[in-house]
Write a protein that holds these residues in place. Structure first.
Motif, PDB file in Angstrom:
ATOM      1  N   PHE A   1       0.808  -1.231   0.000  1.00 37.02           N
ATOM      2  CA  PHE A   1       0.000   0.000   0.000  1.00 37.02           C
ATOM      3  C   PHE A   1       0.840   1.278   0.000  1.00 37.02           C
ATOM      4  N   HIS A   2       2.074   1.158  -0.479  1.00 39.86           N
ATOM      5  CA  HIS A   2       2.964   2.312  -0.647  1.00 39.86           C
ATOM      6  C   HIS A   2       3.667   2.192  -1.994  1.00 39.86           C
ATOM      7  N   PHE A   3       4.291   3.253  -2.415  1.00 44.84           N
ATOM      8  CA  PHE A   3       5.042   3.257  -3.663  1.00 44.84           C
ATOM      9  C   PHE A   3       6.271   4.121  -3.477  1.00 44.84           C
ATOM     10  N   GLU A   4       7.253   3.888  -4.330  1.00 41.64           N
ATOM     11  CA  GLU A   4       8.449   4.720  -4.341  1.00 41.64           C
ATOM     12  C   GLU A   4       8.568   5.372  -5.701  1.00 41.64           C
ATOM     13  N   GLU A   5       8.943   6.620  -5.688  1.00 41.01           N
ATOM     14  CA  GLU A   5       9.146   7.343  -6.933  1.00 41.01           C
ATOM     15  C   GLU A   5      10.613   7.720  -7.031  1.00 41.01           C
ATOM     16  N   GLY A   6      11.199   7.431  -8.147  1.00 40.51           N
ATOM     17  CA  GLY A   6      12.578   7.810  -8.358  1.00 40.51           C
ATOM     18  C   GLY A   6      12.765   8.362  -9.743  1.00 40.51           C
ATOM     19  N   PHE A   7      12.443   7.553 -10.733  1.00 39.44           N
ATOM     20  CA  PHE A   7      12.594   7.980 -12.130  1.00 39.44           C
ATOM     21  C   PHE A   7      11.344   8.667 -12.647  1.00 39.44           C
ATOM     22  N   GLY A   8      10.238   8.551 -11.945  1.00 35.79           N
ATOM     23  CA  GLY A   8       8.997   9.174 -12.375  1.00 35.79           C
ATOM     24  C   GLY A   8       7.970   9.081 -11.264  1.00 35.79           C
ATOM     25  N   GLU A   9       6.828   9.696 -11.500  1.00 37.51           N
ATOM     26  CA  GLU A   9       5.772   9.713 -10.493  1.00 37.51           C
ATOM     27  C   GLU A   9       4.797   8.566 -10.715  1.00 37.51           C
ATOM     28  N   ALA A  10       4.212   8.100  -9.624  1.00 39.72           N
ATOM     29  CA  ALA A  10       3.152   7.099  -9.715  1.00 39.72           C
ATOM     30  C   ALA A  10       1.934   7.761 -10.349  1.00 39.72           C
ATOM     31  N   ASN A  11       1.195   7.006 -11.136  1.00 42.79           N
ATOM     32  CA  ASN A  11       0.034   7.619 -11.777  1.00 42.79           C
ATOM     33  C   ASN A  11      -1.038   7.942 -10.739  1.00 42.79           C
ATOM     34  N   ALA A  12      -1.956   8.808 -11.110  1.00 47.23           N
ATOM     35  CA  ALA A  12      -2.952   9.334 -10.171  1.00 47.23           C
ATOM     36  C   ALA A  12      -3.859   8.241  -9.609  1.00 47.23           C
TER      37      ALA A  12
ATOM     38  N   LYS B   1      -3.155   4.949  -9.151  1.00 45.74           N
ATOM     39  CA  LYS B   1      -2.370   4.157  -8.196  1.00 45.74           C
ATOM     40  C   LYS B   1      -2.161   4.946  -6.900  1.00 45.74           C
ATOM     41  N   ARG B   2      -1.781   6.202  -7.051  1.00 46.96           N
ATOM     42  CA  ARG B   2      -1.527   7.067  -5.901  1.00 46.96           C
ATOM     43  C   ARG B   2      -2.776   7.155  -5.024  1.00 46.96           C
ATOM     44  N   ARG B   3      -3.926   7.385  -5.621  1.00 51.20           N
ATOM     45  CA  ARG B   3      -5.175   7.527  -4.869  1.00 51.20           C
ATOM     46  C   ARG B   3      -5.544   6.225  -4.159  1.00 51.20           C
ATOM     47  N   SER B   4      -5.428   5.091  -4.841  1.00 48.16           N
ATOM     48  CA  SER B   4      -5.800   3.821  -4.209  1.00 48.16           C
ATOM     49  C   SER B   4      -4.880   3.509  -3.028  1.00 48.16           C
ATOM     50  N   TYR B   5      -3.605   3.807  -3.147  1.00 46.43           N
ATOM     51  CA  TYR B   5      -2.683   3.593  -2.026  1.00 46.43           C
ATOM     52  C   TYR B   5      -2.988   4.562  -0.874  1.00 46.43           C
ATOM     53  N   PHE B   6      -3.309   5.804  -1.208  1.00 48.23           N
ATOM     54  CA  PHE B   6      -3.641   6.776  -0.164  1.00 48.23           C
ATOM     55  C   PHE B   6      -4.907   6.386   0.591  1.00 48.23           C
ATOM     56  N   MET B   7      -5.826   5.744  -0.100  1.00 44.98           N
ATOM     57  CA  MET B   7      -7.057   5.285   0.567  1.00 44.98           C
ATOM     58  C   MET B   7      -6.708   4.254   1.645  1.00 44.98           C
ATOM     59  N   VAL B   8      -5.825   3.318   1.313  1.00 43.01           N
ATOM     60  CA  VAL B   8      -5.409   2.305   2.292  1.00 43.01           C
ATOM     61  C   VAL B   8      -4.612   2.969   3.413  1.00 43.01           C
ATOM     62  N   GLN B   9      -3.708   3.879   3.063  1.00 47.54           N
ATOM     63  CA  GLN B   9      -2.920   4.575   4.082  1.00 47.54           C
ATOM     64  C   GLN B   9      -3.819   5.365   5.022  1.00 47.54           C
ATOM     65  N   ALA B  10      -4.870   5.983   4.489  1.00 42.48           N
ATOM     66  CA  ALA B  10      -5.809   6.743   5.324  1.00 42.48           C
ATOM     67  C   ALA B  10      -6.582   5.813   6.247  1.00 42.48           C
ATOM     68  N   LYS B  11      -6.917   4.623   5.762  1.00 43.45           N
ATOM     69  CA  LYS B  11      -7.633   3.657   6.601  1.00 43.45           C
ATOM     70  C   LYS B  11      -6.747   3.232   7.767  1.00 43.45           C
ATOM     71  N   VAL B  12      -5.470   3.012   7.505  1.00 42.98           N
ATOM     72  CA  VAL B  12      -4.524   2.639   8.560  1.00 42.98           C
ATOM     73  C   VAL B  12      -4.303   3.817   9.508  1.00 42.98           C
ATOM     74  N   ALA B  13      -4.106   5.004   8.960  1.00 41.28           N
ATOM     75  CA  ALA B  13      -3.818   6.191   9.777  1.00 41.28           C
ATOM     76  C   ALA B  13      -4.972   6.559  10.691  1.00 41.28           C
ATOM     77  N   SER B  14      -6.202   6.231  10.281  1.00 39.00           N
ATOM     78  CA  SER B  14      -7.375   6.574  11.088  1.00 39.00           C
ATOM     79  C   SER B  14      -7.978   5.359  11.797  1.00 39.00           C
ATOM     80  N   GLY B  15      -7.381   4.201  11.613  1.00 43.88           N
ATOM     81  CA  GLY B  15      -7.908   2.953  12.166  1.00 43.88           C
ATOM     82  C   GLY B  15      -7.470   2.706  13.606  1.00 43.88           C
ATOM     83  N   PRO B  16      -7.559   1.451  14.011  1.00 40.93           N
ATOM     84  CA  PRO B  16      -7.155   1.103  15.385  1.00 40.93           C
ATOM     85  C   PRO B  16      -5.662   1.330  15.587  1.00 40.93           C
ATOM     86  N   LYS B  17      -5.302   1.611  16.829  1.00 43.61           N
ATOM     87  CA  LYS B  17      -3.884   1.848  17.159  1.00 43.61           C
ATOM     88  C   LYS B  17      -3.089   0.595  16.837  1.00 43.61           C
ATOM     89  N   PRO B  18      -2.033   0.741  16.030  1.00 48.85           N
ATOM     90  CA  PRO B  18      -1.229  -0.422  15.644  1.00 48.85           C
ATOM     91  C   PRO B  18      -0.406  -0.965  16.805  1.00 48.85           C
TER      92      PRO B  18
END
Length: 192
Positions: free
Chosen positions: A155-166, A168-185
């Protein structure tokens, strides 16, 4: 003199108005309960090894207590945009060498710079993006937790030679937001 002072005051006032316009935050995107429930929560459980701990500066995620999904998604988007805006391009190659001639030296320097950037620039841009992202999210009050590389890549990506497409970026951010706002890890909170 009064005319000049008046122009300076007017210019300062217009700059202040422009600065206020820049500070306005974009509207917060609102997600329905259905949209949020459609986002799959990743498996964050793993047995930590010494190797994992050594790379937590690269492989991490964020969480903040009492944060809702919409706010977390907005924060991640904003911090990502800030982190991407700080590009890093560097060349130690001289553009002039009297021994090779100006034209040959310039062409060689350009090619050398491109090769050096391909080798070293990509890694440095990724490192700077991670540091900027960490600083921004820490400023917003998020805690950082380490994660093993294989789970991080889901649920993350790395950019070096170019940017992740919009998309992919949005779908990963959705998962990251679920984790960031979810139960305490589980696990130890890492330094900011």
């Amino acid at each position: 003199m009064k005319k000049i002072m008046g122009v300076l005051v007017l210019a300062s006032f217009s700059q202040a108005l422009a600065a206020q316009a820049i500070k306005s935050e974009p509207p917060l995107e609102a997600f329905s309960d259905e949209q949020i429930s459609d986002v799959e929560y990743p498996d964050l459980q793993f047995e930590e090894t010494e190797g994992d701990i050594k790379v937590y500066d690269k492989y991490f995620f964020f969480h903040r207590a009492e944060t809702n999904f919409d706010v977390a998604f907005g924060d991640i988007n904003e911090c990502d945009a800030l982190a991407r805006g700080a590009g890093y391009y560097r060349s130690n190659v001289s553009y002039y060498s009297p021994q090779a001639g100006v034209l040959g030296s310039a062409a060689g320097s350009i090619i050398g710079s491109m090769v050096a950037d391909a080798i070293f620039g990509s890694a440095e841009r990724r490192r700077i993006r991670r540091v900027n992202l960490r600083n921004c999210m820490a400023f917003k009050g998020y805690e950082r937790y380490g994660l093993e590389k294989e789970r991080w890549q889901k649920f993350h990506f790395e950019e070096g030679f170019g940017e992740a497409n919009a998309v992919k970026r949005r779908s990963y951010f959705m998962v990251q937001a679920k984790v960031a706002s979810g139960p305490k890890p589980a696990g130890m909170v890492l330094e900011k």
